[in-house]
Design an enzyme around this catalytic site. Structure first.
Site, PDB file in Angstrom:
ATOM      1  N   ASN A 182      14.464 147.798  65.198  1.00  9.66           N
ATOM      2  CA  ASN A 182      13.503 148.059  64.112  1.00  9.66           C
ATOM      3  C   ASN A 182      13.999 149.154  63.158  1.00  9.66           C
ATOM      4  OD1 ASN A 182      11.645 146.257  65.283  1.00  9.66           O
ATOM      5  ND2 ASN A 182      10.964 147.851  66.688  1.00  9.66           N
TER       6      ASN A 182
ATOM      7  N   GLU B 282      -2.772 145.400  60.595  1.00  2.98           N
ATOM      8  CA  GLU B 282      -1.426 145.982  60.464  1.00  2.98           C
ATOM      9  C   GLU B 282      -0.890 145.636  59.089  1.00  2.98           C
ATOM     10  OE1 GLU B 282       1.100 144.710  63.724  1.00  2.98           O
ATOM     11  OE2 GLU B 282      -0.392 145.337  65.188  1.00  2.98           O
TER      12      GLU B 282
HETATM   13  C1  LIG Z   1       2.504 147.553  65.200  1.00  8.05           C
HETATM   14  C2  LIG Z   1       2.947 148.648  66.114  1.00  8.05           C
HETATM   15  N1  LIG Z   1       2.138 149.717  66.260  1.00  8.05           N
HETATM   16  C3  LIG Z   1       2.471 150.726  67.084  1.00  8.05           C
HETATM   17  C4  LIG Z   1       3.640 150.706  67.804  1.00  8.05           C
HETATM   18  C5  LIG Z   1       3.970 151.833  68.712  1.00  8.05           C
HETATM   19  O1  LIG Z   1       4.840 152.718  68.070  1.00  8.05           O
HETATM   20  P1  LIG Z   1       5.861 153.590  68.920  1.00  8.05           P
HETATM   21  O2  LIG Z   1       7.029 152.704  69.208  1.00  8.05           O
HETATM   22  O3  LIG Z   1       6.186 154.735  68.053  1.00  8.05           O
HETATM   23  O4  LIG Z   1       5.161 153.991  70.180  1.00  8.05           O
HETATM   24  C6  LIG Z   1       4.517 149.623  67.672  1.00  8.05           C
HETATM   25  C7  LIG Z   1       5.775 149.616  68.444  1.00  8.05           C
HETATM   26  O5  LIG Z   1       6.242 148.698  68.971  1.00  8.05           O
HETATM   27  C8  LIG Z   1       4.153 148.559  66.816  1.00  8.05           C
HETATM   28  O6  LIG Z   1       4.933 147.487  66.685  1.00  8.05           O
END
Ligand SMILES: Cc1ncc(COP(=O)(O)O)c(C=O)c1O
Length: 406
Positions: free
Chosen positions: A58, A184
């Site tokens: 990512n 999202e």
């Molecule tokens: C849409 C979304 N929100 C939140 C997260 C969580 O973020 P982090 O990887 O910083 O814990 C992710 C991670 O995979 C995600 O894809």
């Protein structure tokens, strides 16, 4: 005799293995030869002595390997030490954290920000703290696990609307006195974008907050980084582990919301603060992404190239225009098989299976970055087409592919 827990663990693991759903870690290492020019070559790693081109990261802008940002982390650690040493309300909150919060507010127009060590904890903290059993919350069917976990812990009544469907969202808002709608900006497993402006208008009409998890959009999609973001979105969650190439997260919103979270969010109060060095790094990465718009441009070009080559090779993509390009195979075991064959050709793509995605929609999740070289993208598509036809996954006709790509 096995204990109760040993028996339970063995049975569950056996069942997962049988369904092709067992998850296992791989120990990756750095390819030193290929990484001398790290910021200008396709992302690669080494596994068991073999190098792979990474199409499952990512790190959309390739920032994780920018030398200036490594320097910023180093300088942050020299200045503040390598850790924060305490939770933010004890002695873990520094001017490095404040500077990052201010930068996010300036970029998005939100009044205030709060930093967390990960996006997962930012989302769960926000949901658990903001909502209780008196709230009705509506959320897109495909929101991230961290949002669902937080909502479940909160006790709020959760109602899901059909993915990206304004009609379905409006029906729920009209029928229920809703506290907030959650979506999202870019969906992590499908790569499509939510209709933020329209959802925002609906929320305003029904007096509900709009909460947007901007994990995969921030610093990649222009829209919600600009100062207008706060006009449309009441609460925006930004994560640093995707396009910013580092680690941590921020919740952005009104001063009243942030003050409320400071006093009540258990994940914030009872956890060691994000290290100041990481805050300094995230600030440098944010500024770097703003100062280098050509990276976003390069990413867009790589996405376009990948989609065009797939269309020409009849490789059936889902229709996303973002860095996340899913190819649905359906069956979990067959998805693993395709991913394995690509790996044999030195191409690493994610094989995403339930429960991360709905049953029957196991998929390859191919992610493009600004750092991928055109020839590696071409090799990836050529191998994909070859492997799909060898394994017996149907390729689409030229016309269907054109439909898929619209
Ligand atoms: C849409 C979304 N929100 C939140 C997260 C969580 O973020 P982090 O990887 O910083 O814990 C992710 C991670 O995979 C995600 O894809």
């Amino acid at each position: 005799m096995s204990s109760l827990l040993e028996t339970k663990i063995a049975a569950r693991q056996h069942a997962l293995r049988e369904q092709g759903l067992l998850r296992q870690r791989k120990v990756l290492s750095v390819d030193h030869a290929l990484n001398t020019n790290a910021s200008t070559s396709s992302p690669r790693f080494v596994l068991e002595g073999r190098a792979y081109v990474n199409f499952s990261s990512n790190d959309y802008l390739g920032l994780s390997r920018v030398p200036e940002l490594a320097e910023a982390l180093h300088l942050g650690a020299q200045t503040y030490g390598v850790g924060s040493g305490a939770s933010p309300l004890v002695t873990g909150y520094s001017d490095a954290h404040l500077a990052l919060e201010r930068e996010f507010c300036a970029l998005t127009g939100h009044e205030a920000a709060l930093l967390f060590c990960s996006g997962f904890s930012a989302n769960t903290a926000l949901m658990k703290t903001l909502f209780d059993q008196h709230d009705i919350v509506v959320a897109d069917k495909l929101v991230h696990a961290s949002i669902i976990d937080g909502l479940q812990d909160s006790g709020a009544q959760l109602k899901r609307f059909l993915h990206n469907s304004l009609e379905s969202a409006e029906r729920l808002l009209a029928r229920n006195q809703t506290s907030a709608l959650i979506t999202e900006s870019v969906f992590s497993m499908d790569g499509d974008c939510a209709p933020i402006a329209e959802l925002s208008a609906l929320c305003r009409q029904h007096n509900a907050w709009l909460i947007v998890d901007d994990a995969h959009g921030f610093a990649v999609l222009d829209g919600y980084k600009k100062a207008e973001a706060a006009k449309l979105i009441d609460v925006q969650v930004v994560t640093f582990g995707k396009a910013l190439g580092c680690q941590g997260a921020a919740v952005l919103g009104s001063q009243a919301l942030i003050d409320f979270l400071v006093s009540n969010a258990r994940e914030y109060i009872y956890s060691t603060a994000l290290s100041p060095a990481n805050a300094a790094l995230a600030l440098a990465a944010t500024q770097y992404s703003t100062a280098h718009p050509e990276l976003q441009q390069q990413l867009l070009e790589n996405i376009k190239l990948f989609k065009r080559l797939c269309r020409e090779a009849n490789v059936p993509l889902l229709g996303s225009d973002t860095a996340i390009q899913p190819l649905i195979i359906g069956d979990a075991l067959q998805t693993l098989q395709v991913a394995e064959k690509l790996r044999a050709a030195g191409i690493w793509v994610g094989a995403i299976r339930p429960p991360t995605v709905p049953v029957g929609s196991a998929r390859l999740r191919i992610t493009l970055t600004a750092a991928h070289a055109a020839e590696d993208i071409a090799t990836c598509v050529a191998q994909l087409a070859q492997v799909l036809s060898r394994v017996g996954v149907p390729l689409v006709t030229e016309r269907q592919a054109a439909d898929n790509h619209r």
